[in-house]
Scaffold this motif. Structure first.
Motif, PDB file in Angstrom:
ATOM      1  N   GLU A 171      -5.468   7.583  -1.979  1.00  0.00           N
ATOM      2  CA  GLU A 171      -5.802   6.458  -1.112  1.00  0.00           C
ATOM      3  C   GLU A 171      -6.650   5.404  -1.836  1.00  0.00           C
ATOM      4  O   GLU A 171      -6.349   4.213  -1.774  1.00  0.00           O
ATOM      5  CB  GLU A 171      -6.553   6.973   0.126  1.00  0.00           C
TER       6      GLU A 171
ATOM      7  N   ALA B 122      -4.917  -0.681  -6.214  1.00  0.00           N
ATOM      8  CA  ALA B 122      -3.646  -1.247  -6.667  1.00  0.00           C
ATOM      9  C   ALA B 122      -3.290  -2.490  -5.865  1.00  0.00           C
ATOM     10  O   ALA B 122      -2.861  -3.499  -6.429  1.00  0.00           O
ATOM     11  CB  ALA B 122      -2.530  -0.207  -6.563  1.00  0.00           C
TER      12      ALA B 122
ATOM     13  N   SER C 206      -4.672   3.565  -4.419  1.00  0.00           N
ATOM     14  CA  SER C 206      -3.689   2.686  -3.771  1.00  0.00           C
ATOM     15  C   SER C 206      -4.344   1.401  -3.266  1.00  0.00           C
ATOM     16  O   SER C 206      -3.759   0.319  -3.386  1.00  0.00           O
ATOM     17  CB  SER C 206      -3.009   3.421  -2.617  1.00  0.00           C
TER      18      SER C 206
ATOM     19  N   LEU D 242       0.982   6.695  -6.693  1.00  0.00           N
ATOM     20  CA  LEU D 242      -0.326   7.161  -7.146  1.00  0.00           C
ATOM     21  C   LEU D 242      -0.860   8.362  -6.370  1.00  0.00           C
ATOM     22  O   LEU D 242      -1.740   9.068  -6.859  1.00  0.00           O
ATOM     23  CB  LEU D 242      -1.333   6.005  -7.089  1.00  0.00           C
ATOM     24  N   LYS D 243      -0.377   8.542  -5.133  1.00  0.00           N
ATOM     25  CA  LYS D 243      -0.766   9.678  -4.288  1.00  0.00           C
ATOM     26  C   LYS D 243      -2.272   9.793  -4.099  1.00  0.00           C
ATOM     27  O   LYS D 243      -2.809  10.890  -4.027  1.00  0.00           O
ATOM     28  CB  LYS D 243      -0.204  10.970  -4.854  1.00  0.00           C
TER      29      LYS D 243
ATOM     30  N   CYS E 243       1.718   0.296 -10.959  1.00  0.00           N
ATOM     31  CA  CYS E 243       1.601   1.745 -10.754  1.00  0.00           C
ATOM     32  C   CYS E 243       2.118   2.527 -11.960  1.00  0.00           C
ATOM     33  O   CYS E 243       1.496   3.508 -12.387  1.00  0.00           O
ATOM     34  CB  CYS E 243       2.339   2.161  -9.484  1.00  0.00           C
TER      35      CYS E 243
ATOM     36  N   TYR F 290       0.836  -1.202   0.000  1.00  0.00           N
ATOM     37  CA  TYR F 290       0.000   0.000   0.000  1.00  0.00           C
ATOM     38  C   TYR F 290       0.876   1.258   0.000  1.00  0.00           C
ATOM     39  O   TYR F 290       0.619   2.192  -0.761  1.00  0.00           O
ATOM     40  CB  TYR F 290      -0.940   0.010   1.208  1.00  0.00           C
ATOM     41  N   ARG F 291       1.889   1.288   0.853  1.00  0.00           N
ATOM     42  CA  ARG F 291       2.782   2.456   0.911  1.00  0.00           C
ATOM     43  C   ARG F 291       3.460   2.693  -0.434  1.00  0.00           C
ATOM     44  O   ARG F 291       3.597   3.836  -0.879  1.00  0.00           O
ATOM     45  CB  ARG F 291       3.820   2.297   2.018  1.00  0.00           C
ATOM     46  N   THR F 292       3.885   1.619  -1.076  1.00  0.00           N
ATOM     47  CA  THR F 292       4.517   1.755  -2.390  1.00  0.00           C
ATOM     48  C   THR F 292       3.517   2.317  -3.402  1.00  0.00           C
ATOM     49  O   THR F 292       3.840   3.237  -4.160  1.00  0.00           O
ATOM     50  CB  THR F 292       5.071   0.401  -2.868  1.00  0.00           C
ATOM     51  N   ALA F 293       2.308   1.781  -3.399  1.00  0.00           N
ATOM     52  CA  ALA F 293       1.275   2.272  -4.318  1.00  0.00           C
ATOM     53  C   ALA F 293       0.971   3.746  -4.056  1.00  0.00           C
ATOM     54  O   ALA F 293       0.875   4.545  -4.990  1.00  0.00           O
ATOM     55  CB  ALA F 293       0.006   1.428  -4.186  1.00  0.00           C
ATOM     56  N   PHE F 294       0.854   4.106  -2.777  1.00  0.00           N
ATOM     57  CA  PHE F 294       0.543   5.494  -2.449  1.00  0.00           C
ATOM     58  C   PHE F 294       1.678   6.430  -2.860  1.00  0.00           C
ATOM     59  O   PHE F 294       1.435   7.552  -3.311  1.00  0.00           O
ATOM     60  CB  PHE F 294       0.248   5.653  -0.955  1.00  0.00           C
TER      61      PHE F 294
END
Length: 172
Positions: free
Chosen positions: A40, A46, A43, A37-38, A79, A30-34
């Protein structure tokens, strides 16, 4: 059961082991996706999509000890595809609620990271925010470990120079 054993069982077709493996790495994914992608909602989507993609191809996981690296690579590819599809430029300089710094420090860190090239931001993100080992990053990026070390060294030097130029006395 350790992570390598869990990944090995998942690669052999054990659905319960796969679910446990995904649960273990869900927050990091999730942190990587955020970071890319910025958003929530995007993410979360994702993570769901990467879970489905990983499940379909888990039998191709050759080295169970690199399960986290494998999952992170799937996430980064997803992403980057999403950003290309949306016509946006990838950026890995922000994390949701890092919790380690106050709002002002986070803004300063974001600004400093933004001054780095995309590749350098990605390496910094993987090493210091995802706490991946040099060997894992090298495998993920498909470059030698020495290259990872060298690029991280230069990126950190650039960050130090950025903070020194702002009059700060920071140890990065």
């Amino acid at each position: 059961m350790d992570e390598t054993e869990l990944a090995g069982r998942a690669a052999k077709g054990d659905p319960d082991a796969f679910l446990l493996l995904m649960e273990t790495h869900k927050a990091a994914l999730y942190r990587t996706a955020f970071a890319f992608l910025k958003n929530e909602h995007a993410s979360i989507e994702a993570v769901q999509e990467v879970t489905a993609r990983a499940y379909r191809s888990v039998r191709r996981l050759k080295n169970p000890e690199f399960a986290k690296t494998w999952l992170t690579r799937i996430m980064i590819n997803y992403c980057q595809d999403e950003l290309k599809r949306k016509g946006r430029e990838p950026s890995v300089d922000r994390l949701p609620d890092a919790g380690r710094t106050d709002r002002h420090d986070r803004l300063e860190i974001d600004e400093a990271l933004q001054s780095l090239p995309d590749e350098a931001r990605r390496l910094i993100h993987l090493k210091y925010f995802e706490e991946m080992k040099i060997r894992e990053i090298a495998e993920l990026e498909q470059i030698p470990e020495g290259t990872v070390k060298s690029r991280l060294y230069h990126s950190l030097r650039q960050l130090r120079e950025f903070f020194a130029g702002k009059g700060g006395n920071r140890d990065v």
